[in-house]
Scaffold this motif. Structure first.
Motif, PDB file in Angstrom:
ATOM      1  N   GLU A   1       0.811  -1.221   0.000  1.00 32.67           N
ATOM      2  CA  GLU A   1       0.000   0.000   0.000  1.00 32.67           C
ATOM      3  C   GLU A   1       0.844   1.270   0.000  1.00 32.67           C
ATOM      4  O   GLU A   1       0.543   2.213  -0.717  1.00 32.67           O
ATOM      5  N   THR A   2       1.872   1.295   0.845  1.00 30.79           N
ATOM      6  CA  THR A   2       2.700   2.488   0.998  1.00 30.79           C
ATOM      7  C   THR A   2       3.555   2.698  -0.245  1.00 30.79           C
ATOM      8  O   THR A   2       4.120   1.756  -0.795  1.00 30.79           O
ATOM      9  N   THR A   3       3.657   3.949  -0.678  1.00 30.11           N
ATOM     10  CA  THR A   3       4.477   4.266  -1.847  1.00 30.11           C
ATOM     11  C   THR A   3       5.864   4.752  -1.415  1.00 30.11           C
ATOM     12  O   THR A   3       6.066   5.133  -0.255  1.00 30.11           O
ATOM     13  N   GLU A   4       6.771   4.730  -2.353  1.00 28.67           N
ATOM     14  CA  GLU A   4       8.123   5.229  -2.091  1.00 28.67           C
ATOM     15  C   GLU A   4       8.073   6.691  -1.663  1.00 28.67           C
ATOM     16  O   GLU A   4       8.780   7.104  -0.738  1.00 28.67           O
TER      17      GLU A   4
ATOM     18  N   GLU B   1      14.021  -3.300  -9.117  1.00 29.83           N
ATOM     19  CA  GLU B   1      13.623  -3.066  -7.740  1.00 29.83           C
ATOM     20  C   GLU B   1      14.534  -1.998  -7.143  1.00 29.83           C
ATOM     21  O   GLU B   1      15.700  -1.895  -7.492  1.00 29.83           O
ATOM     22  N   ARG B   2      13.973  -1.228  -6.220  1.00 31.55           N
ATOM     23  CA  ARG B   2      14.762  -0.219  -5.493  1.00 31.55           C
ATOM     24  C   ARG B   2      14.749  -0.578  -4.020  1.00 31.55           C
ATOM     25  O   ARG B   2      13.763  -1.096  -3.499  1.00 31.55           O
ATOM     26  N   TYR B   3      15.853  -0.305  -3.377  1.00 31.64           N
ATOM     27  CA  TYR B   3      15.980  -0.568  -1.950  1.00 31.64           C
ATOM     28  C   TYR B   3      16.357   0.745  -1.271  1.00 31.64           C
ATOM     29  O   TYR B   3      17.405   1.312  -1.567  1.00 31.64           O
ATOM     30  N   LEU B   4      15.488   1.213  -0.383  1.00 33.79           N
ATOM     31  CA  LEU B   4      15.795   2.383   0.428  1.00 33.79           C
ATOM     32  C   LEU B   4      16.278   1.869   1.781  1.00 33.79           C
ATOM     33  O   LEU B   4      15.566   1.111   2.449  1.00 33.79           O
ATOM     34  N   ILE B   5      17.468   2.264   2.170  1.00 37.33           N
ATOM     35  CA  ILE B   5      18.060   1.756   3.403  1.00 37.33           C
ATOM     36  C   ILE B   5      18.312   2.924   4.359  1.00 37.33           C
ATOM     37  O   ILE B   5      18.986   3.886   4.003  1.00 37.33           O
ATOM     38  N   TYR B   6      17.735   2.786   5.536  1.00 34.82           N
ATOM     39  CA  TYR B   6      17.930   3.766   6.600  1.00 34.82           C
ATOM     40  C   TYR B   6      18.722   3.074   7.706  1.00 34.82           C
ATOM     41  O   TYR B   6      18.239   2.122   8.313  1.00 34.82           O
TER      42      TYR B   6
ATOM     43  N   ARG C   1      11.987  -2.585   0.313  1.00 35.53           N
ATOM     44  CA  ARG C   1      12.109  -3.075  -1.062  1.00 35.53           C
ATOM     45  C   ARG C   1      10.915  -2.539  -1.832  1.00 35.53           C
ATOM     46  O   ARG C   1       9.765  -2.765  -1.454  1.00 35.53           O
ATOM     47  N   ILE C   2      11.209  -1.851  -2.922  1.00 34.64           N
ATOM     48  CA  ILE C   2      10.172  -1.150  -3.677  1.00 34.64           C
ATOM     49  C   ILE C   2      10.134  -1.671  -5.100  1.00 34.64           C
ATOM     50  O   ILE C   2      11.159  -1.723  -5.790  1.00 34.64           O
ATOM     51  N   VAL C   3       8.940  -2.057  -5.527  1.00 40.23           N
ATOM     52  CA  VAL C   3       8.714  -2.521  -6.895  1.00 40.23           C
ATOM     53  C   VAL C   3       7.567  -1.699  -7.470  1.00 40.23           C
ATOM     54  O   VAL C   3       6.484  -1.639  -6.884  1.00 40.23           O
ATOM     55  N   GLY C   4       7.795  -1.066  -8.615  1.00 36.71           N
ATOM     56  CA  GLY C   4       6.751  -0.258  -9.243  1.00 36.71           C
ATOM     57  C   GLY C   4       6.294   0.899  -8.392  1.00 36.71           C
ATOM     58  O   GLY C   4       5.128   1.301  -8.461  1.00 36.71           O
TER      59      GLY C   4
ATOM     60  N   VAL D   1       5.978  -0.164  -1.780  1.00 38.65           N
ATOM     61  CA  VAL D   1       6.746  -0.974  -0.831  1.00 38.65           C
ATOM     62  C   VAL D   1       6.182  -2.394  -0.840  1.00 38.65           C
ATOM     63  O   VAL D   1       5.001  -2.602  -0.592  1.00 38.65           O
ATOM     64  N   VAL D   2       7.045  -3.384  -1.141  1.00 42.83           N
ATOM     65  CA  VAL D   2       6.598  -4.780  -1.151  1.00 42.83           C
ATOM     66  C   VAL D   2       7.195  -5.575   0.013  1.00 42.83           C
ATOM     67  O   VAL D   2       6.698  -6.653   0.338  1.00 42.83           O
ATOM     68  N   ASP D   3       8.236  -5.055   0.638  1.00 36.60           N
ATOM     69  CA  ASP D   3       8.835  -5.762   1.763  1.00 36.60           C
ATOM     70  C   ASP D   3       9.583  -4.771   2.640  1.00 36.60           C
ATOM     71  O   ASP D   3      10.138  -3.785   2.146  1.00 36.60           O
ATOM     72  N   ILE D   4       9.583  -5.041   3.944  1.00 37.31           N
ATOM     73  CA  ILE D   4      10.296  -4.206   4.908  1.00 37.31           C
ATOM     74  C   ILE D   4      11.121  -5.132   5.787  1.00 37.31           C
ATOM     75  O   ILE D   4      10.598  -6.072   6.383  1.00 37.31           O
ATOM     76  N   THR D   5      12.422  -4.862   5.863  1.00 37.31           N
ATOM     77  CA  THR D   5      13.324  -5.648   6.699  1.00 37.31           C
ATOM     78  C   THR D   5      13.930  -4.724   7.744  1.00 37.31           C
ATOM     79  O   THR D   5      14.377  -3.628   7.417  1.00 37.31           O
TER      80      THR D   5
END
Length: 133
Positions: A36-39, A58-63, A96-99, A102-106
């Motif tokens: 549901e959540t967008t980048e 895929e994009r990965y935003l890392i904090y 992890r962001i696809v399209g 957010v499709v996954d959160i680690t």
């Protein structure tokens, strides 16, 4: 005047701490929903990530961030280095962001200490009130 200056220097030394990166708390992560959540929403809520990686569309935003604080006992003359130490807490959150969604959160959290302070089995609570960059 000398006593006031010494007291101010001691107060500054006792608050010795350092932070780096972006600390993200569990409460902040809970506001994001997979699928549901967008980048753009992640960026608006958390600001600029520490790292961005792209792979196969895929994009990965890392904090990631760390917070270190010396224990007050470290500043006791002569005995401080023997009984003091420091505590370090760190956190890492990867989206992890696809399209654009957010499709996954680690998440990962660590706590460690030097000296005699951090008790084994102490709960790991990342510091969430640190300023974000």
């Amino acid at each position: 005047m000398t006593k006031i200056l010494c007291a101010l220097m001691l107060a500054a030394a006792l608050s010795a701490c350092a932070s780096n990166g972006v600390m993200v708390s569990d409460d902040q992560v809970k506001q994001f929903k997979r699928g549901e959540t967008t980048e753009a929403e992640v960026l608006a809520a958390l600001g600029r990530p520490t790292s961005v990686t792209s792979h196969n569309g895929e994009r990965y935003l890392i904090y990631s961030g760390a917070y270190a604080q010396a224990r007050p006992a470290s500043f006791i003359p002569i005995f401080g280095p023997l009984v003091g130490g420091a505590d370090v807490r760190s956190s890492m959150v990867m989206f992890r962001i696809v399209g654009g969604t957010v499709v996954d959160i680690t998440t990962s959290q660590t706590a460690s200490g030097t000296g005699t302070g951090l008790a084994a089995g102490a709960p790991i609570e990342p510091v969430s009130d640190q300023p974000r960059k």
